[in-house]
Scaffold this motif. Structure first.
Motif, PDB file in Angstrom:
ATOM      1  N   GLU A  36      20.459  -5.247 -40.536  1.00 32.66           N
ATOM      2  CA  GLU A  36      21.597  -4.341 -40.473  1.00 32.66           C
ATOM      3  C   GLU A  36      22.930  -5.062 -40.669  1.00 32.66           C
ATOM      4  O   GLU A  36      23.847  -4.514 -41.246  1.00 32.66           O
ATOM      5  CB  GLU A  36      21.567  -3.530 -39.177  1.00 32.66           C
ATOM      6  N   ARG A  37      23.002  -6.296 -40.214  1.00 29.99           N
ATOM      7  CA  ARG A  37      24.287  -6.982 -40.366  1.00 29.99           C
ATOM      8  C   ARG A  37      24.571  -7.286 -41.829  1.00 29.99           C
ATOM      9  O   ARG A  37      25.696  -7.141 -42.303  1.00 29.99           O
ATOM     10  CB  ARG A  37      24.307  -8.256 -39.542  1.00 29.99           C
ATOM     11  N   VAL A  39      23.483  -5.631 -44.265  1.00 30.21           N
ATOM     12  CA  VAL A  39      23.778  -4.350 -44.920  1.00 30.21           C
ATOM     13  C   VAL A  39      25.226  -3.950 -44.648  1.00 30.21           C
ATOM     14  O   VAL A  39      25.973  -3.573 -45.561  1.00 30.21           O
ATOM     15  CB  VAL A  39      22.810  -3.265 -44.407  1.00 30.21           C
ATOM     16  N   GLU A  40      25.621  -4.083 -43.401  1.00 23.72           N
ATOM     17  CA  GLU A  40      26.981  -3.653 -43.065  1.00 23.72           C
ATOM     18  C   GLU A  40      28.027  -4.576 -43.684  1.00 23.72           C
ATOM     19  O   GLU A  40      29.099  -4.131 -44.065  1.00 23.72           O
ATOM     20  CB  GLU A  40      27.148  -3.601 -41.549  1.00 23.72           C
ATOM     21  N   TYR A  41      27.689  -5.833 -43.757  1.00 23.99           N
ATOM     22  CA  TYR A  41      28.627  -6.750 -44.410  1.00 23.99           C
ATOM     23  C   TYR A  41      28.826  -6.346 -45.866  1.00 23.99           C
ATOM     24  O   TYR A  41      29.952  -6.290 -46.370  1.00 23.99           O
ATOM     25  CB  TYR A  41      28.100  -8.176 -44.313  1.00 23.99           C
ATOM     26  N   ARG A  43      28.464  -3.464 -47.070  1.00 26.06           N
ATOM     27  CA  ARG A  43      29.251  -2.234 -47.110  1.00 26.06           C
ATOM     28  C   ARG A  43      30.729  -2.523 -46.906  1.00 26.06           C
ATOM     29  O   ARG A  43      31.585  -1.910 -47.548  1.00 26.06           O
ATOM     30  CB  ARG A  43      28.770  -1.280 -46.028  1.00 26.06           C
ATOM     31  N   VAL A 384      33.872  -0.593 -40.563  1.00 18.41           N
ATOM     32  CA  VAL A 384      33.078  -1.738 -41.005  1.00 18.41           C
ATOM     33  C   VAL A 384      33.978  -2.810 -41.605  1.00 18.41           C
ATOM     34  O   VAL A 384      33.837  -4.002 -41.347  1.00 18.41           O
ATOM     35  CB  VAL A 384      32.023  -1.266 -42.029  1.00 18.41           C
ATOM     36  N   TYR A 388      34.454  -6.727 -40.279  1.00 15.33           N
ATOM     37  CA  TYR A 388      34.158  -7.946 -41.038  1.00 15.33           C
ATOM     38  C   TYR A 388      35.382  -8.502 -41.746  1.00 15.33           C
ATOM     39  O   TYR A 388      35.266  -9.255 -42.695  1.00 15.33           O
ATOM     40  CB  TYR A 388      33.038  -7.680 -42.039  1.00 15.33           C
TER      41      TYR A 388
END
Lengths: 452, 892
Positions: A36-37, A39-41, A43, A384, A388
């Motif tokens: 998930e990290r 993926v979110e990064y 994004r 998000v 980041y």
């Protein structure tokens, strides 16, 4: 024997309407989704790039003045309308939606230096170098279209002639009192032809005046002797004077934090002060490369906009030491006045090129009504991105701004100069007796003294 | 400056001036000035009597009343009553020297009715006193003139005239005997005892005596103003500080909400309908009709009744709903079923379905005579039609064409189709009574059941094998023909086809052989029976130790070869040994030392393994045959025979491996055992090696540690490269002849030394310097670098906290919908188009928790408060972050 059967209630799986979205049932077990990290990064990175792509802050220009725009005023009671005064004595009311002049306020003989609107939005106060204060009734332009009333001219309800040229005017929040500055500070009542009160501290010209919106009896002026003076109407006396190394062209109180104000200084910086502790600014907002001419706080109190002599408009966070946004166009000249609209979504700048310009306060914001899903998506992307923002790639993209060449070069030059100064200071310190040169932070260095 | 002068001029006027306290002096003076200006405009002013200077008052021990005109009046009365005081001319008036500016006297009279505003007099009023003096002086002048006149008339000395009025005054004031004693105010008051207003006066006096009376000298103006400003600043500072808790709360809040409670002016339908007014003709007419009071009344009355009648019990509604739902679902299911059936493409299925339908139809005939009759008519009609058209008698174009080409040339499907058609014709043309006969097409499956039946014996098997053999041969024969036209005639296609065919042919041949083999075996088994035991030993291998193994193998008897291989590793050691032995023997074969053995083995196998094709097919073939036979054995043979089977198994496996050896020499497992082989003694005193020993022996060949060290060295060399060794380059660094004598120049060697030292140090600093069995690469991964923050971001003070703050994902695909809003909410929530007013003061408990204060703020939707708890727990890091960011303004 017990047989386990997958059972689902039909209510959960049937849509009410065919346009409804199908419900998606997810298993939120983190063991299933270990990426998930990453993926979110990704994004966040995408969101940063998209933000760059959609950053189109300029909405339109409002032309019509025949000389530089020297001051503006927003109507605290009505969003779609901005008053502007120009150097040739023309005052106009603009409709922001159509970006056209709604009506004129003719009468001033010289530069209109100050404009202000009463809190109820009924009365406009203007003053200028012709030593007159004029009061106007704001016409009800809400139901009028801009076209039919373009030639409309309004006559002043009162003209007060006074002894000196005026530099600025500001209206008190919620009451019938306004203050003008010039050779001295005068407090006026709407109904009196002469000031009800006068303050003078020092012999230099006052440049700007601003009432505190939260604490209406408090106001501050800046003057050409490089000072910022605080006044209290209840005490009917000035309260405190602060002298800096360079003069402040304007100041603005934070509407959500009545103790704080930010002053736009000639030395390209803005200084945020706590009115109770004037011995040092809380924050120095640097980024402009030339004198900051005007400043205005967003009604949310979380950011403010500045207009500078370097032909740019910048937006700062209330506690950020560098700007988060820079607006410029090829044709925009020296910016003399800036304003945030009362809903905090737009920024208006008036400049030397006789134009008013309308900008979005958030460069990549989508205008118009957002569907709830769109809004949620946008919120998620923003969150998000914010999470980041420290990672190098995201930060690089978010921070990157394209600058006009002269500003880029000037900024470089400034950096070099500051660096050289610092280096020189370091060397001096290294070669002098320890303790003989106490280290003073920059924000304190800019202050000469605080006078009682 | 001009203004100031003006003010000074005004100062000469008769005006009372006072300031309340020294601190507010400046502002008050300003006020006074203004007032005086106003007064001037009024142009009239009361003429007041002379005022006692404060010094004098002090002397007599009273203080002037601070304010109030009424008091003043009283005071005036008092002074009138008591005495008159004549003051000397002030210095400036006397003009004795030129120390003072000459100022014209702007005196003018104020009207009688002028009332002084409540400005009490004070010590500051020098000007006034001057005025008073002027008056006095005037009076004095008059008196003097008068005396002089009298003197000139009467000739008496002036004294006689002068004293008179004075005496009067004195006498009127003083009565009684007083000599040396000081006169107190009480003495003066005594004679007034009993007159009106005495008690008031007395009281006032009493008050004055109590109050402190010291009055300081005024401060210089600059100082005074400074003080005023200081006070003003302190005051406003205190005022502003009241905002602090509010501002703090807002700053700490994770989200600020603006313009939440805005009424956008959207009305309900009812509200709009209520406000509707008829405009068009039609609407008006309608309104007229509806608006008639009788109709309304009627509707009102009836409406309730109708409504009452409309009442239905909840149970009824529910029942109806349930019933409808059931019907709907049944309908739906039926529909789905029909759809499903429609989608089935299998012809057999449809055929069966059709038959079933016919069956049911026929059964129905028996049931219902009416329908039966109808059906009979239908059948008759069809029959007649068939007889007339001969539709199914191979008369169609398609059938004719096929027949023309010959039935033999057709595939099975076509043939069956033709047969079907004929059959249908027969059915249709048959007489009605014989219609019910069934077709006999489902015999074909019988064979399959035969195959699988456990009771079958070798005969059946051989039959099948024969059948298969025949079929294969047939297929091989069939494959011969190659199309001569089209794409396949191209040379490369031809080649490809040929290759394919060859492969297929080969395969077929193999299969044939295999069949034969298995057939042969079958025959053998049948014939020899128990005698195979002798054979099983395969004495050729000299398997002395094989015999004791056999019974052990008994319980593994049913294992296929694959299983056996696996068992090798996990089973009992004894079995392992056996297995190894087998392998050894098989592995022995290729060794040159035992040439003869190899020869014999080969001979032994020669007849069986004539042509080992590709390994896999061979394996499979054996496996198939063996396992196949096994199940037979399981079925009907005794355990003794089982043993044989096992033996055979072993044999085949060994044989198999031998074959392998021949085909491909690079089987790793055989290599592995090589070392062991050499140490394998042929003598009888062989002992079982221990596990460690085994392992050591097993890995005797490869030195893992050495390999690792080498690998580590390589990594080190790559990351910290070794300096090049200095080589003698003639003429480099020194002249050649010197070089020849001295060897490599010292510069070069020193440099080399330095580089070496540097490298050693670098190696020592490495993280894996002291870890013998570990390589920690210190190469920087640029791709991974992108995913890390260079420095700890500002509000965070520790790495862990930062890590923690970004640990939990916030996306909608990782969190339930309830918490997403809270997780993703921006710092400021506002609406475009809603004016945000400046902050309004409200009391905030500075020590209260945030949650509570948020509730009092009431800008929240109730929904959010409901989830406040969960949000709080989820959002903890975010809140903290916001606090850090907001609470402490970054400093430069």
């Amino acid at each position: 024997m017990k047989v386990k059967v997958i059972s689902r209630s039909t209510d959960d799986f049937t849509r009410e309407r065919s346009q409804d979205l199908q419900k998606v049932f997810r298993n939120y077990d983190p063991n299933i989704r270990s990426q998930e990290r990453a993926v979110e990064y990704t994004r966040a990175l995408k969101a940063a790039k998209l933000e760059k792509i959609f950053a189109r802050p300029f909405i339109g220009a409002m032309d019509g003045h025949i000389d530089a725009v020297s001051c503006m005023a927003k109507n605290p009671n009505h969003l779609n309308g901005i008053f502007s005064g120009s150097v040739d004595g023309d005052i106009r009311l603009w409709s922001l939606t159509s970006r056209k002049t709604v009506c004129h306020f003719p009468g001033h003989q010289g530069n209109v230096r100050g404009l202000s609107v009463s809190t109820d939005g009924e009365t406009l106060v203007s003053c200028g170098t012709d030593s007159t204060v004029r009061l106007w009734t704001v016409p009800d332009y809400r139901n009028k279209s801009a076209g039919e009333s373009a030639g409309n001219a309004v006559a002043p309800i009162a003209v007060y002639v006074w002894k000196h040229a005026f530099w600025d005017v500001d209206h008190q929040w919620g009451q019938n009192i306004f203050a003008t500055v010039g050779a001295q500070v005068d407090i006026w009542d709407h109904d009196r032809s002469e000031p009800v009160n006068t303050f003078k501290w020092g012999n230099d010209t006052f440049i700007s005046v601003r009432f505190n919106p939260g604490e209406p009896d408090l106001f501050a002026t800046t003057s050409s002797d490089r000072s910022i003076i605080l006044y209290d109407l209840r005490m009917s006396s000035p309260a405190r004077k602060l002298i800096m190394k360079t003069r402040c062209n304007s100041l603005s109180w934070n509407p959500m934090e009545p103790m704080n104000f930010t002053a736009a200084n000639e030395d390209t910086n803005c200084y945020s002060y706590d009115a109770r502790k004037l011995d040092e600014p809380k924050c120095v907002h640097a980024d402009h490369v030339s004198a900051v001419m005007d400043i205005d706080y967003s009604p949310t109190g979380r950011e403010f906009v500045t207009g500078s002599y370097d032909r740019t408009v910048r937006i700062f966070n209330y506690n950020g030491d560098h700007s988060k946004e820079i607006y410029h166009t090829k044709r925009m000249q020296r910016v003399f006045c800036v304003k945030y609209t009362c809903d905090g979504s737009y920024v208006i700048s008036g400049s030397d090129d006789t134009n008013l310009r309308l900008w979005k306060a958030k460069a990549s914001e989508q205008l118009g009504i957002l569907l709830p899903r769109e809004r949620r998506k946008q919120e998620y992307l923003d969150a998000v991105k914010d999470r980041y923002k420290h990672l190098p790639e995201v930060r690089r993209i978010v921070r990157h701004r394209h600058l006009p060449k002269p500003i880029y070069k000037a900024a470089n030059l400034r950096r070099t100069m500051i660096g050289a100064e610092r280096k020189k200071d370091q060397r001096r310190r290294a070669h002098s007796a320890p303790g003989s040169m106490p280290v003073q932070p920059f924000r304190k260095r800019r202050i000469i003294r605080e006078e009682e | 400056m001009e203004k100031k002068n003006k003010m000074e001029k005004h100062g000469r006027m008769k005006a009372h001036r006072v300031s309340k306290t020294p601190n507010f002096r400046k502002s008050d003076t300003k006020k006074k000035k203004k007032k005086s200006m106003k007064e001037m405009k009024g142009g009239r002013r009361e003429k007041s009597g002379p005022h006692l200077p404060s010094s004098f008052l002090k002397e007599i021990g009273i203080q002037k009343p601070i304010s109030n005109s009424s008091d003043q009046v009283e005071g005036d009365d008092e002074s009138d009553d008591l005495y008159e005081y004549v003051e000397k001319l002030p210095e400036e008036e006397r003009k004795e020297n030129r120390r003072f500016d000459q100022v014209e006297n702007y005196d003018y009279e104020l009207p009688e009715e002028f009332e002084d505003e409540d400005v009490p007099s004070d010590e500051e009023d020098d000007g006034e006193e001057d005025d008073g003096e002027d008056d006095e002086e005037e009076k004095g002048d008059d008196a003097e003139k008068h005396v002089r006149m009298l003197q000139s008339i009467t000739g008496l000395p002036a004294k006689a005239f002068e004293d008179k009025p004075r005496k009067d005054a004195v006498l009127s004031d003083i009565h009684g005997d007083f000599g040396q004693e000081k006169i107190s105010i009480n003495d003066l008051l005594d004679p007034l005892h009993g007159t009106t207003g005495y008690s008031k006066l007395r009281k006032r006096l009493h008050q004055l005596e109590k109050a402190p009376m010291a009055i300081q000298a005024p401060l210089p103006k600059v100082e005074k103003e400074k003080l005023e400003r200081k006070v003003a600043y302190e005051q406003s500072k205190k005022d502003i500080t009241k905002w602090e808790p509010l501002v703090k709360r807002n700053r700490e809040a994770p989200t600020l909400f603006f313009g939440e409670k805005i009424n956008l002016g959207v009305n309900t339908v009812g509200a709009i309908a209520a406000g509707h007014e008829p405009r068009t003709e039609f609407e008006k007419k309608m309104a007229e009709l509806i608006g008639v009071p009788e109709i309304r009344e009627a509707q009102k009355n009836d409406g309730f009744k109708i409504l009452e009648l409309n009442k239905v019990s909840i149970e009824d509604v529910r029942d109806r709903q349930n019933y409808l739902a059931k019907m709907r679902s049944l309908l739906f299911r039926h529909e789905m079923k029909a759809k499903h059936i429609k989608n089935i493409k299998s012809k057999t299925y449809h055929r069966i379905l059709k038959k079933q339908r016919q069956k049911t139809a026929s059964s129905e005939i028996n049931v219902d005579p009416e329908e039966a009759k109808e059906l009979a008519i239908k059948q008759e009609f069809k029959r007649a039609e068939e007889r007339m058209t001969l539709k199914h008698k191979n008369s169609s174009k398609w059938a004719k064409r096929i027949l023309k080409r010959g039935l033999k040339a057709q595939d099975d499907g076509t043939r069956t189709a033709i047969a079907d058609q004929l059959h249908q014709h027969a059915l249709l043309t048959r007489k009605m009574n014989s219609m019910n006969e069934n077709s006999s097409s489902d015999e074909s499956t019988n064979d399959d059941s035969d195959y699988l039946s456990p009771g079958s014996d070798n005969e059946g098997v051989s039959k099948i094998l024969n059948k298969a053999k025949n079929k294969t041969i047939k297929a091989m024969e069939d494959e011969d023909e190659i199309p001569k036209s089209g794409v396949f005639s191209l040379p490369f296609m031809e080649r490809g086809l040929k290759k394919q065919k060859d492969a297929a042919f080969e395969e077929a041949r193999l299969a044939l052989e295999e069949y034969e083999l298995s057939l042969g075996k079958l025959g053998e088994d049948d014939e020899t029976g128990p005698s195979t035991e002798i054979k099983t030993g395969r004495r050729v291998f000299g398997g002395i130790k094989l015999q004791p193994v056999r019974p052990n193998m008994n319980h593994n008897g049913s294992d296929s070869e694959g299983d056996f291989e696996i068992r090798e590793e996990e089973d009992l050691p004894k079995v392992e040994i056996v297995q190894q032995d087998v392998h050894i023997r098989s592995a022995l074969v290729p060794d040159d030392d035992i040439e003869t053995g190899q020869e014999t083995i080969y001979k032994e196998f020669g007849d069986i393994v004539k042509n080992p094709g590709s390994k896999t097919t061979y394996d499979v073939a054996i496996f198939a045959s063996d396992s196949w036979r096994k199940c037979k054995q399981m079925g009907d043979k005794n355990p003794s025979e089982n043993v044989k089977a096992v033996d055979d198994n072993i044999a085949t496996s060994s044989r198999d491996s031998v074959g392998d050896e021949y085909n491909s020499d690079s089987e790793s497992e055989l290599e592995m055992v090589d070392g062991f082989l050499s140490s394998d003694p042929k003598s009888d005193d062989y002992k079982l090696p221990s596990q460690d020993d085994l392992i050591r022996r097993a890995f005797a060949g490869d030195d893992v540690e050495m390999e690792f060290e080498k690998e580590k060295m390589d990594v080190l060399n790559e990351e910290n490269p070794q300096p090049e060794k200095p080589v003698l380059l003639p003429g480099w660094g020194q002249w050649t002849h010197i070089q020849r004598k001295k060897g490599i120049p010292s510069v070069i060697t020193e440099e080399h030394e330095r580089a070496k030292r540097k490298r050693d140090e670098a190696l020592k600093k490495r993280k894996d310097a002291h870890l013998k069995h570990v390589i920690i690469s210190e190469k920087i991964d640029k791709k991974a670098e992108k995913l890390h923050a260079n420095t700890l971001p500002f509000p965070y003070t520790s790495k862990d906290v930062y890590e923690q703050s970004i640990r939990m994902p916030i996306g909608p695909d990782y969190n339930p919908a309830i918490s997403i809003g809270a997780l993703n909410r921006p710092a400021v929530v506002k609406r475009t188009g809603v004016i945000i007013k400046p902050i309004k003061y409200e009391d905030v408990d500075p020590h209260g928790k945030y949650e509570e204060s948020k509730v009092t703020k009431t800008t929240h939707k109730p929904k959010k408060n409901k989830h406040a708890e969960s949000k709080k727990s989820i959002q903890k890091p975010m809140t903290k972050k916001a606090k850090l960011a907001g609470g402490k303004v970054s400093r430069k």
